[in-house]
Design an enzyme around this catalytic site. Structure first.
Site, mmCIF file in Angstrom:
data_model
loop_
_atom_site.group_PDB
_atom_site.id
_atom_site.type_symbol
_atom_site.label_atom_id
_atom_site.label_comp_id
_atom_site.label_asym_id
_atom_site.label_seq_id
_atom_site.Cartn_x
_atom_site.Cartn_y
_atom_site.Cartn_z
ATOM 1 N N SER C 47 -27.579 60.320 57.104
ATOM 2 C CA SER C 47 -25.373 60.417 56.668
ATOM 3 C C SER C 47 -25.392 59.684 57.328
ATOM 4 C CB SER C 47 -25.291 61.922 58.396
ATOM 5 O OG SER C 47 -24.276 62.229 58.485
ATOM 6 N N GLU C 48 -23.644 59.432 56.888
ATOM 7 C CA GLU C 48 -23.593 58.136 56.803
ATOM 8 C C GLU C 48 -22.542 57.109 57.928
ATOM 9 O OE1 GLU C 48 -19.866 59.656 55.110
ATOM 10 O OE2 GLU C 48 -18.801 59.833 56.802
#
Lengths: 224, 228, 224, 228
Positions: C47-48
């Site tokens: 996840s970023e």
């Protein structure tokens, strides 16, 4: 009239480091500085290979070869120290996060140009390491060196003849004869060893010098 | 060693002392994680005006950036995602639709890289992100090695306000889980770096291998819940 | 002839993720994918906001709001997971280190152009987040979306009318009607729901389609 | 979860499998810290030729890069500091003076930043380091915001060979003290990333906060002392 010894230059530099400053010490003459830091001063040392708050070399037999400084010598880490990778280490250097970078030099010009990475000799193995990075970015770049070369040539020059490390970066020079500060007006002599005249210092210096007194600063005796 | 260095301040007022109107503030956090709410409240209370704020999000209606927006403290927002689920009622939406706030929209990876660029003393970088899109307008496009890139410039702050986990008196920081996000980069990119932390610990407590932000990057540390 | 449900599209995508792959799931429709990953497959999710190896949402009452995903929802971390800062997280995305990025979309063109960040409406609050970064860099960019808009307009188009996220990046499209792969020759339909003809699919698709059989690939039934 | 991912290989031969003549190898380490000596020995034994090697140092006479140089395996060295105290007798010095090796001299911070640039998918960056020096020759100089910078381009490797401390089966890595140096960046910048580690640990052993190189960046892990 006695020029400072190498250890006395180191002692003078150590006294000039402000309490609480974060400092990178280059290899060579700057290696001697840690031995002379006054006991009541907290100076945090950085080394380019990814460590903050280096301590002294460990006793013989206790060296850890994964814990070294930029000179590849075993060191220790003090409480509150940290390790990081080379990218962050050089971001710290280049990004202006260190207060002072103390470097050795072959030559410094009156304009603050620095030459300390190559003699330019044809058979020299070129090697720059972190020299160019160290010379750019710290808030102050200090040089410590003998005032003249072994051949008696001035090292503080109008224009560097050795290959440059960086242009217009040096802010302060500590030699065995004097302490000089670079100002808008030029190189100002702030301290000089007792018994040496400014005229005699100028004779050993290629770049023009101003006396601290001329610049409205005192001209103090240099003590190691 | 005298132990003369001490980054800790005991009050929020001290933590934000010297920050003036018109400052560019790098504000940590992604969503609700890593936002220094105590520092945000202190800036609101100080009534600073005309701020440029760099923040990944635009405020969620919680007492985050939203309160600066609601207070009319922000002149310009540099941001990747100013919308929130509370958007329809958020201060940002109202201000933006009324033309009362300037927005510089930056892709998130470019936002963090521009701050890293500033913090690392670099002059700019080329990124493939945004090429051929509306966000490339006005930007130099350059082909390097057969691919098109945009030139992006460093993004400096006057101040960075961060949320971290633990700190010692030298300013070394660790973070908690995904609250790390923008903190370590913002800590490199501002003239004054202030961290709000869960806990202040004795020197030597933090593992030198696990320090994420070395103290050289941090100017002030305040503990969550400190008095105003 | 029954179009896939949203969960069936997610199930089809999940089955397509190779065992051992490192994958970023965008927000929206891709949120459903983790529920359908086959039990015998190890997929590492990124996840970023700076986490690798996300696990599912924790039970109510056990949420840790410092442990969230890109959609700002509470998640968990699996053994072997790690946290990192946004700079490294986006370097992982942009630097080609993820195998697959799965994104929702408004429109995809036959050339692989992607539009998924803005409707371009005048009163829309512009917000890009990590969309443009996610669309550049992963080895494969997959899109999952309804084949047509709620208004019945084709979303697979000759040319995107919505503002672009990135040009020529999408490699594979999963819809409720078909699975398409972008090739040099054009968009190839690899799977189609039973009972739907290629001609009927083309009617709901603006960009020209090639049958998997034409391209020397099989045209298989799409199963959710 | 089936546990199907396993980055561990049991022999050095497996660790270097597929690396061919002419490869560009990013070799970790600063001085003696962080050099993967077992992998270096394996490459020497495999007799690969015509290598381009990116390494901060040029070999010290220890069984490091020196043995590739002595074996005539290296066509070109990209390096910040090829000299060593053993220089006068080192393989690099001999080869260089005899014109038998190509040298690209890069300031250390530029060297690591060029690899970071490659690993982060960027096209280039502007640095103030080297402006006005001999190392600026042939490089674009550009004034940005009133200061001169050099354009520097990304430096990719076919392979990165690293020394780390602990690893798990997903390839997560920690490092030991200043042996960290170039490892974390080189791990981002090569198509194939191989780490030689002190210890292989069970999944879940490494603290997610203290992992320095996430496994997504690592392809193979071999334990120091593994059989050839």
């Amino acid at each position: 009239m006695t020029p400072l010894t190498r250890d006395q230059i180191a002692r003078r530099v150590a006294r000039a480091l402000p309490d609480g400053s974060f400092v990178n010490l280059g290899i060579g003459l700057p290696d001697l500085v840690p031995n002379h830091i006054p006991a009541d001063r907290e100076i945090i040392l950085h080394s380019e290979n990814g460590i903050l708050h280096l301590g002294p070399r460990p006793p013989a037999g206790q060296e850890d070869w994964n814990l070294i400084n930029a000179g590849k010598q075993p060191v220790t880490i003090r409480p509150g120290g940290s390790y990081f990778d080379s990218a962050l280490s050089f971001a710290i250097m280049r990004g202006g996060h260190l207060d002072i970078s103390v470097l050795g030099a072959f030559q410094v010009s009156g304009d603050g140009d620095l030459a300390n990475w190559s003699t330019g000799a044809a058979d020299d193995i070129p090697a720059v390491g972190g020299a160019m990075d160290l010379a750019v970015g710290a808030r102050e770049i200090w040089v410590m060196m003998e005032h003249s070369s072994r051949q008696g040539q001035p090292r503080i020059v109008r224009r560097c003849t050795y290959p440059l490390t960086a242009r217009a970066v040096v802010t302060r020079i500590f030699t065995n004869l004097a302490v000089l500060v670079r100002t808008e007006a030029g190189l100002v002599v702030e301290e000089i060893i007792p018994g040496l005249t400014l005229a005699a210092l100028q004779q050993q210096t290629d770049a023009p010098l101003l006396a601290g007194t001329q610049a409205g600063r005192g001209l103090a005796p240099l003590e190691g | 060693m005298s132990g003369s260095i001490n980054r800790r301040v005991t009050r929020y007022a001290e933590a934000i002392a010297g920050i003036g109107d018109g400052a560019t503030i790098l504000l940590g956090g992604f969503g609700g994680a890593g936002v220094p709410l105590g520092l945000v409240a202190a800036i609101a209370e100080a009534g600073l005006r005309d701020l440029t704020v760099v923040s990944n999000n635009g405020g969620s209606g919680e007492p985050d950036l939203s309160i600066w927006l609601a207070g009319g403290q922000v002149r310009k927002l540099i941001c990747s995602y100013p919308k929130s689920k509370a958007s329809s009622t958020s201060s940002f939406t109202d201000l933006y639709r009324a033309g009362k706030i300037e927005l510089e929209l930056v892709p998130q990876g470019t936002l963090v890289e521009r701050m890293r660029c500033a913090g690392a003393g670099l002059g700019g970088f080329y990124t493939p992100v945004g090429v051929g899109t509306a966000l490339a307008q006005g930007k130099e496009v350059r082909n390097l090695g057969g691919r098109d890139y945009l030139l992006e410039l460093p993004l400096h702050g006057d101040v960075a306000l961060l949320r971290a986990h633990q700190a010692d008196r030298l300013g070394n920081l660790t973070y908690d889980k995904t609250a790390r996000n923008f903190g370590p980069v913002m800590a490199t990119a501002a003239a004054l770096v202030v961290a709000e932390v869960d806990a202040f610990v004795a020197l030597g407590t933090l593992d030198p291998e696990a320090v994420v932000t070395p103290g050289v990057l941090v100017d002030r540390v305040v503990t969550v819940g400190a008095p105003r």
